[in-house]
Scaffold this active site. Sequence first.
Site: not given
Length: 502
Positions: A182-183, A245
């Site tokens: 999950d950047h 996010h």
Amino acid sequence: MNTDLSNIFVIFGGTGDLTYRKLIPALYNLHHENQLPEHFAVVSIGRRDKTSEQYRNELVDSVKQFSRFPFIEEAWKTLEDRIYYEQFDFSQDEGYYHLKEFLQQLDQKYQTNGNRIYYLAVAPEYFGFIAEKLKIHGLIENQRSWKRVVIEKPFGRDLQSARELNQQMIQVFTEENTYRIDHYLGKEMLQNIMVIRFANALFEPIWNHRYIDHIQISSSETVGVENRGGYYEKAGALRDMIQNHMLQLLTLTAMEPPINLKTESIRDEKVKVLRSIEEFTKETVIKNTVRGQYGPGKIKGKNVSGYREEERVSPTSTTETFAALKLHINNFRWSGVPFYIRTGKRMPSKSTEVIVQFKQLEHTLYFKEYKDYLMPNLLVIRIQPLEGVYLQFNAKQPGTKNHIVPVKMDFCQNCQVGSNSPEAYERLIYDVMKGDSTLFTRWDEVEYSWKLVDTIAEVWQNQPIVFPNYPSGTWGPKEADELLHRDRRRWWNVGEGELMKL
Ligand SMILES: NC(=O)c1ccc[n+]([C@@H]2O[C@H](COP(=O)([O-])OP(=O)(O)OC[C@H]3O[C@@H](n4cnc5c(N)ncnc54)[C@H](OP(=O)(O)O)[C@@H]3O)[C@@H](O)[C@H]2O)c1
């Protein structure tokens, strides 16, 4: 965590957008900072016909365009010599035989000890398939080496598909060796949330229902779906942003202090937050969630078309490009404190932040006379594009009158000259090499997030909606404002500079 960082970084999807825009520039930046292991090589896999030489030449443009450090010929040379292109169709077995042999040769050449990172930068429907092929063809045998897999979002489309995918993956890679990206978790300010909360006597003692009125978590983009219409039609804002996010931001903001800084201790606390979220029912979905889809409008003075006119989008699409919800966390700390989450495309500005609004002091000296002027105290943690912390409080306006005005303390981390925060992918790739999975999502986090999102998605699917319901360039449908107005609250549109103008 291991100390042997040497590895071959194998990218499935080596000719794809993610590799060109994020992965290779991140590797270049790590190389620039001397963070790559000495014993290291990259093998990129795609179907397109090209030699390693041609592939390396193509990468130059993406490094020039997307890397945060300037392109330096000599630095690039020493990295590109270690990048190889392998052309094969990963649905066919032959390619894996050759890949295995080739990786063994590179092990000899670069002394990479059989360590592998398999980065699956391909469509999610292939994750399980590729993992299985790697196992069948002996590409994950251990023999005193480590083998890790990195998978991109989306991890499933709902709880059921996520469970199926997980079942496939765990046949091959243990949870410990599975890195679900999950950047957002790689972003500097997300990592900073824990430090701000738990390293400051100023904040931690008041981080609870006694002092906090509510929390807003908001992420807005000015762009539409661009060329991702095909993917987005199946996802929508709820699955694309909230499931991952936004809920990750929520867990970091709301979690209890972990017993230590070890990966599993932190993840345990994050999961507890997800488990404590009050379950949605059909009634609360209808009452406490809002969805929207952008229509034509103006962004920065330029006319833009509506979502339904975008490429690879149905002209009658009911996919949401905006989602807002109000939820409660049922634990002692957050009793009675609403969390409002909002995300959308084609909004007036691009920004992501967590806003903590503190309760007003009542019956103070000033309350009676100045109650219309007193602004609430706000703590804004700015995640992107600006990174920093902003605190708003009340002070006397200079002059002979006793006017009270809101003033700010503003720490902008990336406004300082010379500040150049690492890209999320740099941090995350480096962590995979180290074997540190703190900034990756554990399976139970994924599971609880999907449970929440599935309930909302199911109600939405069965409720008629009239789309589009907000013009491009606005802050979403009016119902999203009403969601807060009825609680006598309002969204703070930080990205628009609303607070910063003070
Ligand atoms: N792009 C982003 O910014 C972004 C952001 C977040 C998550 N993601 C996720 O990252 C993944 C990759 O996205 P992307 O945008 O890079 O996709 P993409 O541009 O469509 O690239 C897909 C890649 O898969 C390869 N491929 C497909 N079928 C193949 C096969 N049978 N054999 C060998 N290679 C095959 C393609 O190679 P050829 O073209 O050479 O056939 C290409 O390299 C997806 O899961 C996506 O959801 C992407």
